[in-house]
Design an enzyme around this catalytic site. Sequence first.
Site, PDB file in Angstrom:
ATOM      1  N   ASP A  23      29.996  30.970  38.198  1.00  0.00           N
ATOM      2  CA  ASP A  23      31.195  32.067  38.810  1.00  0.00           C
ATOM      3  C   ASP A  23      30.833  32.082  40.425  1.00  0.00           C
ATOM      4  O   ASP A  23      29.855  32.910  40.769  1.00  0.00           O
ATOM      5  CB  ASP A  23      31.274  33.133  38.116  1.00  0.00           C
ATOM      6  CG  ASP A  23      32.216  34.223  38.914  1.00  0.00           C
ATOM      7  OD1 ASP A  23      32.970  33.455  39.706  1.00  0.00           O
ATOM      8  OD2 ASP A  23      32.367  35.425  38.161  1.00  0.00           O
ATOM      9  N   GLU A 186      39.278  30.603  36.562  1.00  0.00           N
ATOM     10  CA  GLU A 186      38.677  31.693  36.365  1.00  0.00           C
ATOM     11  C   GLU A 186      39.247  32.256  34.916  1.00  0.00           C
ATOM     12  O   GLU A 186      38.479  32.728  33.849  1.00  0.00           O
ATOM     13  CB  GLU A 186      38.646  32.785  37.320  1.00  0.00           C
ATOM     14  CG  GLU A 186      37.575  32.432  38.503  1.00  0.00           C
ATOM     15  CD  GLU A 186      37.739  32.953  39.742  1.00  0.00           C
ATOM     16  OE1 GLU A 186      38.358  33.870  39.786  1.00  0.00           O
ATOM     17  OE2 GLU A 186      37.191  32.529  40.784  1.00  0.00           O
ATOM     18  N   ASP A 210      42.080  40.681  36.342  1.00  0.00           N
ATOM     19  CA  ASP A 210      40.968  40.633  37.175  1.00  0.00           C
ATOM     20  C   ASP A 210      40.874  41.165  38.383  1.00  0.00           C
ATOM     21  O   ASP A 210      41.440  40.986  39.398  1.00  0.00           O
ATOM     22  CB  ASP A 210      40.599  38.923  37.428  1.00  0.00           C
ATOM     23  CG  ASP A 210      39.302  38.746  38.102  1.00  0.00           C
ATOM     24  OD1 ASP A 210      38.598  39.807  38.722  1.00  0.00           O
ATOM     25  OD2 ASP A 210      38.950  37.593  38.390  1.00  0.00           O
TER      26      ASP A 210
HETATM   27  P1  ADP Z   1      34.252  39.381  42.815  1.00  0.00           P
HETATM   28  O1  ADP Z   1      35.047  38.800  41.566  1.00  0.00           O
HETATM   29  O2  ADP Z   1      35.448  39.975  43.705  1.00  0.00           O
HETATM   30  O3  ADP Z   1      33.372  38.830  43.291  1.00  0.00           O
HETATM   31  P2  ADP Z   1      33.196  41.552  41.255  1.00  0.00           P
HETATM   32  O4  ADP Z   1      34.144  41.135  39.794  1.00  0.00           O
HETATM   33  O5  ADP Z   1      31.791  41.293  40.887  1.00  0.00           O
HETATM   34  O6  ADP Z   1      33.744  41.014  42.493  1.00  0.00           O
HETATM   35  O7  ADP Z   1      33.461  43.345  41.145  1.00  0.00           O
HETATM   36  C1  ADP Z   1      32.640  43.625  42.125  1.00  0.00           C
HETATM   37  C2  ADP Z   1      33.393  45.102  42.355  1.00  0.00           C
HETATM   38  O8  ADP Z   1      33.154  45.989  41.093  1.00  0.00           O
HETATM   39  C3  ADP Z   1      32.522  46.066  43.424  1.00  0.00           C
HETATM   40  O9  ADP Z   1      33.647  46.663  44.129  1.00  0.00           O
HETATM   41  C4  ADP Z   1      31.919  47.161  42.572  1.00  0.00           C
HETATM   42  O10 ADP Z   1      31.668  48.481  43.331  1.00  0.00           O
HETATM   43  C5  ADP Z   1      32.932  47.284  41.207  1.00  0.00           C
HETATM   44  N1  ADP Z   1      32.091  47.755  40.385  1.00  0.00           N
HETATM   45  C6  ADP Z   1      30.869  47.471  39.465  1.00  0.00           C
HETATM   46  N2  ADP Z   1      30.499  48.108  38.679  1.00  0.00           N
HETATM   47  C7  ADP Z   1      31.725  49.273  38.634  1.00  0.00           C
HETATM   48  C8  ADP Z   1      31.431  50.400  37.670  1.00  0.00           C
HETATM   49  N3  ADP Z   1      30.695  50.838  36.743  1.00  0.00           N
HETATM   50  N4  ADP Z   1      32.657  51.162  38.152  1.00  0.00           N
HETATM   51  C9  ADP Z   1      33.596  50.935  39.002  1.00  0.00           C
HETATM   52  N5  ADP Z   1      33.377  49.806  39.895  1.00  0.00           N
HETATM   53  C10 ADP Z   1      32.435  49.083  39.447  1.00  0.00           C
HETATM   54 MG    MG Z   2      35.585  37.420  40.290  1.00  0.00          MG
END
Ligand code: ADP
Ligand code: MG
Length: 618
Positions: A23, A186, A210
Amino acid sequence: MAKVGINIATGSLQKDEIIVGIDLGTTNSLVAFINSNQQPYALNDMEGNTIVPSIVHFTQGGETTVGLEAKQHLIEDPQHTVYSVKRLLGKSFSDLKNIQQYFGFKILDEDTEGLVKIKIYDKYYTAIEISALLLKELKARAEHYLKTPVKRAVITVPAYFNDSQRQATRDAGKLAGLDVLRIVNEPTAASLAYGLGLDQNEHQNIAVYDLGGGTFDISILSLHQGVFEVLSTNGDTFLGGDDFDKTIINYWIQQNNNITEQILANKSLSQWLRLKAEEVKKQLSFEENLVLHENGWILDLSRAKFNALILPFIERSIECCEKALADSGLQGNEISNVVMVGGSTRIPLVKQNVSAFFKDSILFDSLNPDEVVALGAAIEADILAGNRSDILLLDVTPLSLGIETLGGLMDTLIPRNSKIPTKAARQYTTSIDGQSNIKINVFQGERDLVSENRKLATFDLRGVPAMPAGLPKVEVAFQLNADGILTVSAKELRSGISQEIEVKPQYGLTDDEVEKMLLDSLVNAQQDVETRMMVEAKTEAQQLIYLTERFLEKNADMLTTEEKDGTKQKIEDLRVSLATEDKNSILKYNEALNEFTAPFAERVMDKAIAIAMKGKQI
Ligand code: ADP
Ligand code: MG
């Protein structure tokens, strides 16, 4: 060379080699594989983190750090810390003009349709190269954990990614030393992680919600006989957890009666606040109230207050869901499942609002929302490896099909491993003024230079009316039918002139030859991408010289002597650098010429430079 069996149906090498699922995210990236218990598993580092922040930091000496370590540099060294590179992948500067200010590092402002470049110290990078560094880190993590070389991968991309963004993702994989067996959407991967699509008899519609760090995507998929079809997508490329962090910071600043400007000027303080906000936000997904007394600040936040702060953002995401649902042509009650993806879907209020909107659907949120896409990619990899006897592999094309573009490069229209029947089309243009015959050379194979691939056919599009370079719009379409017959058609859209040809790509090609072509492409992958980037830099430079000289000729009387002499000198510098075979030097003089001519090119208002190079040239 070792003999390796090859599966003609999948075009994949058959060995007990592991294929990983990756990913490659805007904020975070992950790698997963199918473990000995046949379960998808996301690989972690020593501290147990499965997430690798999608960030690369460069030192002046050109050394790089990736992931958590690079994240530390984001505030103190923003010019040399590259984040959100996925937003740049497969895009030109003109695609990005409006979001340029979002980045802390330097993006080159070029007047071309070529891939955008990032300047770090005196070197130039494409988003492909930066993404390759992220992929290399994930590859290294997998190799470290599995104690075996990892050469093959499935990589996920957003459902809305276009052809050029998908190709850029493939190239990044290649540059990282990975054979990218397939690019998977995705939302499809996330659905697979929940076991959807594994039963050939099921027919249903799914929504995938998402919400990540910086982006929000909603996709409506239809699942029929193991095939996922994207019915509609919607979203907001600037909506996500980062926004929640920012509203929390603003709230705390108000609560503490502090002056915003002072805080924002103090980089380490604002970084500290940002990290605290994210920490508190994450905890509030599981707790009702939090109060921190640190550094003389009172940082308190209740779940209720947090919910009130973020509600407007969540409502925006629901509006996107409404639009996606409308575009899919379905009613809400026709969606049977909603798959929750992305770290921000852990927030209870997000779940509540999504449940309320898709009220007739079952919410799938039991898997880790950070990992679900990577886990699904690992399952897809396992299917492609032929490890799941219960799943029928559809017929696929074993070698890529494409045409020759300027500089002898292979431009793939149908990537290998594509399910057939399939079709693809792309627009090209000319590189020389007044071209009336346009040659289309059709090739098969995985190498970046057509000279290393197999020529299938060649034909001329004749009688195109004379136009300046860059103006003709030639649409080349490939249609590969279920019997493996490829129809290639070319049409110049302004004049309507067209031509068509039929070929059978597999004709006269033995399994051994296919195998050899695949092995050659694996062995030469990295060198090939580098050669391609070199050829691209050179053709871009040659094109710029051609256009600038034409511009000088036409507008001589509107330019001062200094402007003319200066331009000639810069052209000469670029010519000299072209002979060096040094990519960074070519790009440097390219930039210098562009920068020098930009002010008076604008003044003279000659549109020739602006219209030139819209699209790849044949
Ligand atoms: P991307 O797909 O954009 O790479 P992710 O799916 O990894 O991103 O999501 C990252 C986001 O999720 C960040 O803003 C992070 O702060 C938030 N996040 C992770 N864990 C939690 C949680 N327990 N509660 C709220 N937000 C969360
Ligand atoms: Mg993502």
